[in-house]
Design a protein around this motif. Structure first.
Motif, PDB file in Angstrom:
ATOM      1  N   GLN A 206       0.681  -0.919  -0.224  1.00 54.37           N
ATOM      2  CA  GLN A 206      -0.016  -0.203  -0.064  1.00 54.37           C
ATOM      3  C   GLN A 206       0.891   1.332   0.005  1.00 54.37           C
ATOM      4  N   ASP A 207       0.767   2.122  -0.833  1.00 52.31           N
ATOM      5  CA  ASP A 207       1.170   3.500  -0.925  1.00 52.31           C
ATOM      6  C   ASP A 207       0.083   4.549  -0.706  1.00 52.31           C
ATOM      7  N   ASN A 208       0.145   5.450   0.202  1.00 51.31           N
ATOM      8  CA  ASN A 208      -0.924   6.209   0.258  1.00 51.31           C
ATOM      9  C   ASN A 208      -0.235   7.662   0.975  1.00 51.31           C
ATOM     10  N   ALA A 209      -1.247   8.664   1.090  1.00 55.25           N
ATOM     11  CA  ALA A 209      -0.648   9.777   1.778  1.00 55.25           C
ATOM     12  C   ALA A 209      -2.074  10.781   1.972  1.00 55.25           C
ATOM     13  N   LEU A 210      -1.825  11.789   3.003  1.00 55.61           N
ATOM     14  CA  LEU A 210      -2.999  12.685   3.117  1.00 55.61           C
ATOM     15  C   LEU A 210      -2.621  13.957   2.968  1.00 55.61           C
ATOM     16  N   LEU A 211      -3.538  14.797   2.282  1.00 52.87           N
ATOM     17  CA  LEU A 211      -3.364  16.210   1.888  1.00 52.87           C
ATOM     18  C   LEU A 211      -4.497  16.702   2.850  1.00 52.87           C
ATOM     19  N   ILE A 212      -4.222  17.830   3.554  1.00 47.85           N
ATOM     20  CA  ILE A 212      -5.162  18.333   4.519  1.00 47.85           C
ATOM     21  C   ILE A 212      -5.238  19.736   4.191  1.00 47.85           C
ATOM     22  N   ASP A 213      -6.177  20.442   4.334  1.00 47.48           N
ATOM     23  CA  ASP A 213      -6.706  21.832   4.138  1.00 47.48           C
ATOM     24  C   ASP A 213      -5.660  22.521   4.991  1.00 47.48           C
ATOM     25  N   ASP A 214      -5.155  23.480   4.447  1.00 46.73           N
ATOM     26  CA  ASP A 214      -4.300  24.514   5.526  1.00 46.73           C
ATOM     27  C   ASP A 214      -4.974  24.936   6.722  1.00 46.73           C
ATOM     28  N   ALA A 215      -6.220  24.722   6.793  1.00 50.65           N
ATOM     29  CA  ALA A 215      -6.878  25.213   8.179  1.00 50.65           C
ATOM     30  C   ALA A 215      -6.299  24.208   9.161  1.00 50.65           C
ATOM     31  N   LEU A 216      -5.790  23.087   9.000  1.00 47.71           N
ATOM     32  CA  LEU A 216      -5.293  22.359   9.890  1.00 47.71           C
ATOM     33  C   LEU A 216      -4.643  23.000  11.127  1.00 47.71           C
ATOM     34  N   GLN A 217      -5.109  22.428  12.381  1.00 46.63           N
ATOM     35  CA  GLN A 217      -4.812  23.022  13.584  1.00 46.63           C
ATOM     36  C   GLN A 217      -3.902  21.676  14.311  1.00 46.63           C
ATOM     37  N   PRO A 218      -2.815  22.078  15.160  1.00 43.16           N
ATOM     38  CA  PRO A 218      -2.175  20.863  16.043  1.00 43.16           C
ATOM     39  C   PRO A 218      -3.038  20.205  16.526  1.00 43.16           C
ATOM     40  N   GLU A 219      -4.221  20.444  17.139  1.00 44.91           N
ATOM     41  CA  GLU A 219      -5.169  19.468  17.839  1.00 44.91           C
ATOM     42  C   GLU A 219      -5.878  18.670  16.976  1.00 44.91           C
ATOM     43  N   HIS A 220      -6.048  19.089  15.536  1.00 45.37           N
ATOM     44  CA  HIS A 220      -6.783  18.134  14.451  1.00 45.37           C
ATOM     45  C   HIS A 220      -5.882  16.939  14.312  1.00 45.37           C
ATOM     46  N   GLU A 221      -4.412  16.969  14.610  1.00 43.78           N
ATOM     47  CA  GLU A 221      -3.588  15.896  14.123  1.00 43.78           C
ATOM     48  C   GLU A 221      -3.986  14.715  14.672  1.00 43.78           C
ATOM     49  N   SER A 222      -4.428  14.517  15.818  1.00 48.33           N
ATOM     50  CA  SER A 222      -4.553  13.103  16.147  1.00 48.33           C
ATOM     51  C   SER A 222      -5.948  12.642  15.504  1.00 48.33           C
ATOM     52  N   TRP A 223      -6.862  13.345  15.066  1.00 47.55           N
ATOM     53  CA  TRP A 223      -7.879  12.810  14.030  1.00 47.55           C
ATOM     54  C   TRP A 223      -7.355  12.034  12.753  1.00 47.55           C
ATOM     55  N   PHE A 224      -6.512  12.884  12.089  1.00 52.77           N
ATOM     56  CA  PHE A 224      -5.712  12.284  11.004  1.00 52.77           C
ATOM     57  C   PHE A 224      -4.867  11.192  11.127  1.00 52.77           C
ATOM     58  N   ALA A 225      -4.344  11.345  12.415  1.00 54.72           N
ATOM     59  CA  ALA A 225      -3.441  10.091  12.537  1.00 54.72           C
ATOM     60  C   ALA A 225      -4.235   8.765  12.828  1.00 54.72           C
ATOM     61  N   GLU A 226      -5.380   9.011  13.363  1.00 51.55           N
ATOM     62  CA  GLU A 226      -6.216   7.603  13.715  1.00 51.55           C
ATOM     63  C   GLU A 226      -6.526   7.248  12.422  1.00 51.55           C
ATOM     64  N   LEU A 227      -7.232   8.098  11.664  1.00 43.94           N
ATOM     65  CA  LEU A 227      -7.802   7.995  10.293  1.00 43.94           C
ATOM     66  C   LEU A 227      -6.811   6.945   9.397  1.00 43.94           C
ATOM     67  N   ALA A 228      -5.498   7.585   9.494  1.00 43.18           N
ATOM     68  CA  ALA A 228      -4.556   6.805   8.499  1.00 43.18           C
ATOM     69  C   ALA A 228      -4.358   5.434   9.375  1.00 43.18           C
ATOM     70  N   ARG A 229      -4.314   5.408  10.599  1.00 43.62           N
ATOM     71  CA  ARG A 229      -3.936   4.037  11.131  1.00 43.62           C
ATOM     72  C   ARG A 229      -5.093   3.049  10.923  1.00 43.62           C
ATOM     73  N   PHE A 230      -6.369   3.588  10.979  1.00 40.58           N
ATOM     74  CA  PHE A 230      -7.465   2.594  10.777  1.00 40.58           C
ATOM     75  C   PHE A 230      -7.635   2.045   9.265  1.00 40.58           C
ATOM     76  N   VAL A 231      -7.169   3.089   8.571  1.00 42.61           N
ATOM     77  CA  VAL A 231      -7.323   2.519   6.809  1.00 42.61           C
ATOM     78  C   VAL A 231      -6.047   1.677   6.709  1.00 42.61           C
ATOM     79  N   SER A 232      -4.791   2.043   7.161  1.00 41.86           N
ATOM     80  CA  SER A 232      -3.539   1.327   6.730  1.00 41.86           C
ATOM     81  C   SER A 232      -3.626  -0.059   7.588  1.00 41.86           C
ATOM     82  N   ASP A 233      -4.107  -0.158   8.768  1.00 41.90           N
ATOM     83  CA  ASP A 233      -4.037  -1.463   9.186  1.00 41.90           C
ATOM     84  C   ASP A 233      -5.248  -2.186   8.459  1.00 41.90           C
ATOM     85  N   GLY A 234      -6.316  -1.759   8.393  1.00 45.58           N
ATOM     86  CA  GLY A 234      -7.246  -2.376   7.590  1.00 45.58           C
ATOM     87  C   GLY A 234      -6.879  -2.774   6.202  1.00 45.58           C
ATOM     88  N   LEU A 235      -6.158  -2.021   5.362  1.00 42.85           N
ATOM     89  CA  LEU A 235      -5.692  -2.634   4.252  1.00 42.85           C
ATOM     90  C   LEU A 235      -4.749  -3.661   4.424  1.00 42.85           C
TER      91      LEU A 235
END
Lengths: 621, 230
Positions: free
Chosen positions: A366-395
């Motif tokens: 699997q090769d993938n990446a996340l492109l996030i809106d520039d409005a990204l705040q530090p407190e949002h990062e965990s949401w995206f980390a969890e998203l990535a973890r969920f999808v990557s583990d699932g794959l």
């Protein structure tokens, strides 16, 4: 007596192209030969009198080199050399040497010529055009895999069974449902003055009318799907399958010269296919847990096997598999969003590498990446980390291994806002460093799969514009593209590599597929083409004038042949219950396949050399 | 040096004067090649006989295989194979070697006929055979019986050439290493099924090319380097 020169006759009968000659010709052919013995170290070909001969090696080995002493070819038992004959495709140049004591059979060129004129299959072996030979090779390969898949040979239009059933937009939902029952159709086209406005299906009636309690007296246009994708009747049925799979629809209006021809349903296609991608994708869409997805994904190898055995070419195969992988990833993303809640800021999930190019085989990394809106705040990062973890583990559980190079959204480096991605690309393009560029080439094959596509499009356009302008970047990319070289050919049970070394097995991926993929990427970037699929890139590059028509054709054929051979190899491994890989042992290839592979290698090598010249890559390697 | 080719050609001329017109006279009318000729300028006839046994006085020729070499090139167009109809039954112990049965042999020609075809092909050439004394003895006996004439011609024995090469290098060898199949393997020549007269003739011809190739071919290679001492 009938045993005359039986040793020589048997040898000829066992070696292409002589094995293509009829028995009675083989009986007399030995008499046309003369025999010579050359000791190791002696020049090849031997001097000849007024009549130059074609030379068949009975024993021994010969190396052929160009004027600069670079190894071109190495001949062994059963190989034929026609370099001394007029009108042959053989490289002109060549100084040869026997590298082993060699026994040669000499056939006068005019005798060879007369055989070529009399026997077409024999002649095609010597056919001058590598292109024609490769075309033949591909069709032979498909035939050897059983029936050519109907989906590829049939037009979409040919599968339409009846006139389209349509109704006016102002008709009521009830009238529409009655008409569908009467006509026994599962979809209805909504038309006004021959214009297609929309489509209503059984599912729409359930989901948009009955389930929501909509009054059946309302106009049918209130529940129809509006932005209708239509397919031209001339497109292969395979394309219909792919469009349905990608768009997750079950009905596809088909047009001929702009006029509606009818509706193609997934069921129509299902009749053509047993285990079908549409039904697998349907199951994926309905899965509500990762476990269910994992279960469906277990059918992927079987699907791959079936598709190969149906005679599908590698291109169609990987497109079909990619549709399934895309669906799996999309479903995992949806499940992740359901679990984590809606995204704090817009994002787009990007797939890279072979999946982006739609050239994936079952169980690539699997090769993938996340492109996030520039409005990204530090407190949002965990949401995206969890998203990535969920999808990557699932794959990974579905069989797509984690990327060894960590090109995954789980890696913070590849989970960044738009401004960071801009900075990455700007650095790669404007101040290229060879090593960094080598690792980043995967990001030049990138495709949005889920989320806000609008985030990605401007980035892509900027990147393409910069690539085209930056010559130095292109020089480096070209140098990178030449890192993987196809071999020269084969020598006995070995693969003959560029520098004259031998390999035990042929890596079809790195020595066949990747070189073409890399070339196509450079062509596409040099002309700022948005295409990702290698075949599409080559065709687009030809259209844009970045690549000659012949060059494009050669590469397309070479790629198709090698990739199809690779798919077949993996199917055989699968049938034998072995782990899948890209390594083919030369002794398992027929002599004909070796010759055909050599043609494919030659076509790729020619394009690599052209690129070498154009970009002066020696200075940028 | 009575055993010189010069004397062989001298003997040919002397014999020619006494010979009546016929096959043998035609054969001896063509001069033997000079001993100092470069092999690349000569023609050779590689020959093999299959017989009912090893004794030229009692046993009979069953088949003849022949192929012509022009210099260092074997001309397969010249390949000839002839079956000979024997006077008596083929002994079983020889049939297992050459696979020629009585029925098969009965389709052959008479030995006189075969010799009449064969001798013109040999005239003016150098004979090549593996363990050539065997072929020479049978031909000698046959010519005496059928034409009342002696038979001799310049001959290369590929086995003798191999033996001399090893002896010159002071290498010891076992007799079975001097067999055709073993020597061919030494020179990386393909494995043939032996004991068919034509295959064996071709096998000997190729072996000779390999032996010739061991010499420095940028200079003339005199045929006397290879000739059997008479």
């Amino acid at each position: 007596m009938d045993v005359e020169l039986i040793e020589i006759r048997e040898f000829l009968a066992a070696h292409p192209p002589f094995d293509l000659l009829p028995d009675e010709v083989l009986d007399t052919l030995p008499q046309l030969l003369t025999v010579r013995y050359l000791r190791r170290g002696v020049d090849f070909p031997p001097e000849h009198g007024e009549a130059p001969p074609a030379i068949l090696l009975r024993m021994g080995a010969v190396e052929l080199r160009d004027d600069e002493g670079r190894l071109l070819q190495k001949l062994c038992e059963g190989d034929i050399y026609t370099g001394a004959c007029p009108d042959t495709a053989e490289a002109l140049a060549t100084k040869g040497k026997c590298v082993e004591d060699s026994l040669l059979y000499l056939l006068p060129c005019d005798a060879l010529q007369s055989l070529r004129q009399r026997f077409t299959p024999f002649n095609s072996y010597f056919e001058q055009s590598i292109r024609l030979r490769l075309q033949q090779a591909i069709s032979q390969l498909q035939q050897s895999q059983g029936n050519i898949s109907n989906l590829m040979s049939l037009d979409s239009g040919a599968l339409i069974r009846r006139e389209p059933v349509s109704i006016a937009p102002e008709a009521s939902i009830r009238q529409a449902a009655q008409l569908m029952s009467e006509q026994r159709v599962s979809s209805l086209l909504i038309t006004e003055q021959q214009q297609l406005l929309g489509i209503v299906t059984d599912r729409d009636l359930r989901q948009r009318c009955i389930a929501t309690g909509t009054d059946t007296a309302e106009a049918v246009s209130s529940i129809m799907s509006r932005e209708i994708f239509t397919l031209e009747a001339e497109r292969p049925a395979f394309d219909a399958l792919m469009e349905m799979t990608r768009r997750q629809i079950h009905h596809l209006p088909v047009t001929r010269s702009g006029a509606l021809l009818g509706v193609l349903s997934a069921t129509d296609l299902l009749h053509q296919h047993s285990l079908n991608t549409v039904s697998i994708v349907g199951r994926i869409r309905r899965s509500s847990t990762t476990d269910e997805l994992v279960e469906t994904a277990q059918e992927l190898p079987e699907l791959q096997l079936q598709l190969i055995q149906s005679g599908m070419t590698a291109d169609h195969l990987t497109q079909a598999l990619c549709a399934v992988t895309d669906a799996l990833s999309q479903r995992l993303l949806t499940l992740a969003e359901e679990k984590l809640g809606s995204p704090p800021v817009p994002y787009v999930w990007l797939v890279c590498g072979s999946q982006a190019r739609r050239e994936q085989t079952a169980f690539s990394d699997q090769d993938n990446a996340l492109l996030i809106d520039d409005a990204l705040q530090p407190e949002h990062e965990s949401w995206f980390a969890e998203l990535a973890r969920f999808v990557s583990d699932g794959l990974a559980r579905c069989g797509f291994e984690y990327c060894p190079g960590e090109v995954m959204a789980t890696n913070p480096k590849w989970r960044q806002p738009l401004r960071e991605w801009r900075r990455y690309f700007s650095q790669w393009i404007n101040s290229p460093e060879p090593m960094a560029l080598m690792h980043s080439s995967i990001f030049f094959d990138m495709r949005p799969l889920h989320g806000e596509e609008a985030l990605y499009t401007p980035l892509r356009d900027e990147v393409l514009a910069q690539c085209r302008e930056n010559r130095i970047f292109l020089h480096y990319m070209a140098a990178n593209a030449l890192k993987h070289r196809p071999p020269l050919g084969f020598f006995r049970q070995f693969v003959l590599v560029h520098d004259g070394e031998h390999d035990d097995s042929l890596d079809l991926k790195h020595r066949g597929v990747i070189p073409v993929v890399d070339l196509a990427r450079v062509f596409a970037l040099s002309a700022a083409l948005p295409q990702l699929n290698t075949q599409e890139r080559l065709r687009a590059a030809e259209q844009a004038g970045a690549l000659s028509r012949d060059g494009a054709e050669d590469l397309l054929h070479a790629l198709e042949f090698i990739a199809t051979l690779r798919a077949r190899h993996q199917a055989e491994q699968q049938l034998a219950g072995e782990a899948l890989d890209n390594y083919v042992r030369p002794e398992t290839l027929s002599r004909l396949e070796r010759t055909q592979l050599k043609d494919a290698f030659a076509a790729i090598r020619a394009m690599q050399e052209a690129m070498e010249q154009r970009y002066q890559t020696a200075r940028f390697a | 040096m009575f055993a010189s080719l010069l004397s062989l050609d001298y003997r040919r001329k002397r014999l020619l004067k006494r010979l009546p017109p016929g096959v043998m006279r035609d054969f001896y009318a063509v001069p033997f090649p000079s001993r100092s000729s470069d092999c690349r300028e000569l023609e050779f006839a590689a020959l093999d006989l299959e017989t009912t046994g090893l004794n030229p006085q009692q046993d009979e020729i069953l088949s003849v295989g022949l192929v012509i070499l022009r210099g260092e090139q074997i001309e397969l167009q010249s390949a000839t194979h002839r079956l000979v109809r024997p006077q008596s039954d083929i002994p079983e112990n020889s049939a297992v070697i050459h696979h020629i049965t009585d029925d098969h042999a009965a389709t052959g020609e008479s030995l006189a006929q075969v010799l009449t075809e064969l001798l013109p092909l040999l005239a003016g050439k150098v004979l090549i055979a593996h363990h050539a004394r065997f072929e020479l003895q049978f031909l000698r006996t046959a010519c005496e019986r059928h034409f009342g004439c002696r038979f001799f011609m310049p001959t290369i024995d590929t086995q003798e050439v191999a033996r001399r090469t090893l002896e010159r290098r002071n290498q010891s060898f076992r007799p079975q290493q001097m067999r055709l199949a073993e020597l061919r393997e030494r020179y990386h020549l393909p494995r043939y099924r032996l004991h068919n007269a034509l295959s064996d003739a071709l096998a000997a011809a190729e072996l000779f090319l390999a032996q010739l190739a061991q010499h420095d071919l940028s200079r003339p290679v005199a045929v006397k380097n290879f000739l059997l001492k008479v």
